[in-house]
Design an enzyme around this catalytic site. Structure first.
Site, PDB file in Angstrom:
ATOM      1  N   LYS A  12       2.134  -0.413 -13.708  1.00 17.78           N
ATOM      2  CA  LYS A  12       1.598   0.860 -13.199  1.00 17.78           C
ATOM      3  C   LYS A  12       2.583   2.002 -13.443  1.00 17.78           C
ATOM      4  CE  LYS A  12      -0.250   0.183  -9.220  1.00 17.78           C
ATOM      5  NZ  LYS A  12      -0.453   0.042  -7.738  1.00 17.78           N
ATOM      6  N   ASN A  45      -6.762   3.191   3.895  1.00 17.10           N
ATOM      7  CA  ASN A  45      -6.287   4.483   3.382  1.00 17.10           C
ATOM      8  C   ASN A  45      -7.077   4.916   2.143  1.00 17.10           C
ATOM      9  OD1 ASN A  45      -4.504   5.807   1.178  1.00 17.10           O
ATOM     10  ND2 ASN A  45      -3.499   6.436   3.058  1.00 17.10           N
ATOM     11  N   LYS A  73      10.172  -0.252  -7.762  1.00 16.16           N
ATOM     12  CA  LYS A  73       9.372   0.576  -6.856  1.00 16.16           C
ATOM     13  C   LYS A  73       8.123  -0.185  -6.465  1.00 16.16           C
ATOM     14  CE  LYS A  73       8.358   4.623  -4.911  1.00 16.16           C
ATOM     15  NZ  LYS A  73       8.154   3.844  -3.659  1.00 16.16           N
ATOM     16  N   LYS A  97       7.897  -5.211  -4.999  1.00 21.49           N
ATOM     17  CA  LYS A  97       6.920  -5.303  -3.907  1.00 21.49           C
ATOM     18  C   LYS A  97       7.541  -6.097  -2.777  1.00 21.49           C
ATOM     19  CE  LYS A  97       2.572  -4.008  -3.216  1.00 21.49           C
ATOM     20  NZ  LYS A  97       1.863  -2.939  -3.951  1.00 21.49           N
TER      21      LYS A  97
HETATM   22  N1  GLU Z   1       1.468   0.330  -2.470  1.00 21.64           N
HETATM   23  C1  GLU Z   1       1.065   1.323  -3.412  1.00 21.64           C
HETATM   24  C2  GLU Z   1       0.674   0.668  -4.722  1.00 21.64           C
HETATM   25  O1  GLU Z   1       0.319  -0.492  -4.749  1.00 21.64           O
HETATM   26  C3  GLU Z   1       2.091   2.447  -3.566  1.00 21.64           C
HETATM   27  C4  GLU Z   1       3.440   2.018  -4.045  1.00 21.64           C
HETATM   28  C5  GLU Z   1       4.459   3.142  -3.987  1.00 21.64           C
HETATM   29  O2  GLU Z   1       4.115   4.250  -3.624  1.00 21.64           O
HETATM   30  O3  GLU Z   1       5.613   2.857  -4.313  1.00 21.64           O
HETATM   31  O4  GLU Z   1       0.633   1.298  -5.741  1.00 21.64           O
END
Ligand code: GLU
Length: 421
Positions: free
Chosen positions: A93, A219, A69, A105
């Site tokens: 995370k 954002n 994710k 990513k």
């Molecule tokens: N790009 C965001 C992050 O770095 C969200 C990633 C997501 O929602 O999968 O956490």
């Protein structure tokens, strides 16, 4: 000085946390390299009829805890090392928040501000055409990141559905609500950080009215400004990629939001409502209680960390502080709420969106907020407890917390004891 990649620097935090846990060597062997990174060249037709190519990547760092994710970034400085590092951070995370995901990513090396809307749509669709066999609702689930948004996620979800020949909203999160997006995803990154600071205010020494400086006004930066200003905290300084403004009595947030909506930089508000122009590099050193980096990696480094005056730093950006700067901040007793906790509200509501898509049942905004708050508070307090038990920084505590979850998942999959006993 030897050259270190961004991933080398990120791995410093893995090593540090491993020193506090008894982890199987298999775990470190597994987590120190990305499992797969695919690099492609996207070719699109520009509005003037010419063809142009862009480098693009998707990294699936590790999927032990679930499908990978993580967002897709469109940025002119994107590169493979950055994508892999961002995927590594996503892995930690998701483990910090106990979401059933691994880390991934993606990125395109492009300045999207230089593309027309039609070119941007062709590029977004080309990305999914190239990576259609890598992404998937139970394999790898993208989302927005720097300079990508709900509109782009909508184009990508539509392209994927056309390729597989069926509606497949759970392949991507951060979609427009009309295409299966979740209410509350737009401000989720900032809101998660806001809930965290609110719950921990007394242990952080942040009770009462705060003075806040925000680096980056995309954002996360815009929404944290609105949420904190609504609680009558003072936003005293804000920057974007072109400049910064400062007002000791508090900036006019509505003016700044309107300015960004009109496509103008924050510096264009200078001279109005008491806004003074300052050097963007000076933003982090402003006299404030809370500093919120909400831009890019490595913005707080050896060269400026010692000038920071804030009591607490809320990392809404990914990787804004280098390991050298971490040491300086710890010596100065500045508390850093680390990215893998502080900005995890975004991926948490992405998870909620994915669950809703799979169930075909949409939640209310109150449900999204309440569930996000519960998880932020639960994991934030658990990490606070680790800082107390082990006398470590919040970052090390967050890595210990996540590594314990990653390690038990890897050990549960593994069979080392079968071979050695
Ligand atoms: N790009 C965001 C992050 O770095 C969200 C990633 C997501 O929602 O999968 O956490």
């Amino acid at each position: 000085m030897p050259h270190h990649s961004l991933l080398d620097l990120a791995l410093v935090r893995l090593d540090e946390a491993a020193g506090y846990l008894e982890v199987d060597p298999d775990v470190i062997e597994k987590l120190q390299y990305p499992r797969e990174t695919t690099k492609v060249r996207l070719m699109i037709r520009m509005d003037d009829g010419s063809r142009k190519s862009f480098l693009a990547w998707r990294c699936r760092y590790d999927d032990t805890r679930g499908p990978t994710k993580g967002g897709i970034r469109f940025h002119p400085d994107s590169n493979e090392d950055e994508v892999e590092t961002l995927a590594f951070w996503m892995m930690f995370k998701c483990a910090v928040m106990n979401l059933p995901y691994g880390g991934g990513k993606g990125a395109v090396c492009v300045d999207p501000r230089k593309l027309s809307k039609a070119e941007l749509e062709r590029l977004s669709r080309a990305y999914i055409q190239a990576f259609a066999r890598i992404v998937g609702p139970d394999r790898d689930i993208p989302a927005p990141d720097v300079y990508t948004n709900a509109m782009i996620m909508g184009w990508m979800a539509d392209e994927y559905s056309q390729i597989v020949g069926q509606a497949s909203p759970a392949v991507i999160t951060g979609k427009p609500i009309a295409l299966g997006g979740s209410v509350g995803r737009n401000d989720a990154t900032a809101r998660g950080g806001y809930y965290l600071v609110k719950d921990l205010a007394s242990v952080l020494g942040l009770e009462g009215k705060m003075r806040v400086a925000i680096q980056g006004f995309g954002n996360a930066g815009q929404f944290i400004a609105s949420l904190l200003a609504a609680d009558s905290h003072q936003i005293v300084a804000v920057s974007d990629s072109t400049g910064a403004v400062y007002a000791p009595e508090g900036l006019d947030i509505n003016l700044l939001l309107q300015t960004k909506a009109d496509g103008l930089p924050v510096s264009s508000t200078a001279g109005r409502h008491g806004h003074q122009l300052i050097n963007a590099d000076d933003l982090v050193t402003i006299d404030a209680d809370l500093l919120v980096p909400a831009a890019l990696e490595s913005m707080i480094h050896e060269g400026n960390a010692s000038h920071i005056k804030a009591k607490v730093i809320l990392e809404l950006a990914n990787g804004p502080i280098t390991p050298e700067a971490d040491k300086i901040l710890a010596e100065k007793n500045i508390t850093v709420l680390p990215d893998i906790l502080a900005n995890a509200g975004g991926v948490t509501v992405s998870y909620f969106e994915w669950v809703q898509n799979k169930q075909g049942y949409a939640w209310t905004l109150d449900e999204v907020h309440e569930r996000l708050r519960t998880i932020m508070v639960r994991e934030g307090r658990a990490i606070f407890n680790i800082t107390q038990e082990k006398h470590v920084t919040w970052r090390t505590a967050a890595y210990i917390h996540a590594l314990a979850r990653l390690a038990s998942a890897i050990e549960a999959h593994g069979t080392q004891s079968f071979f050695t006993s």
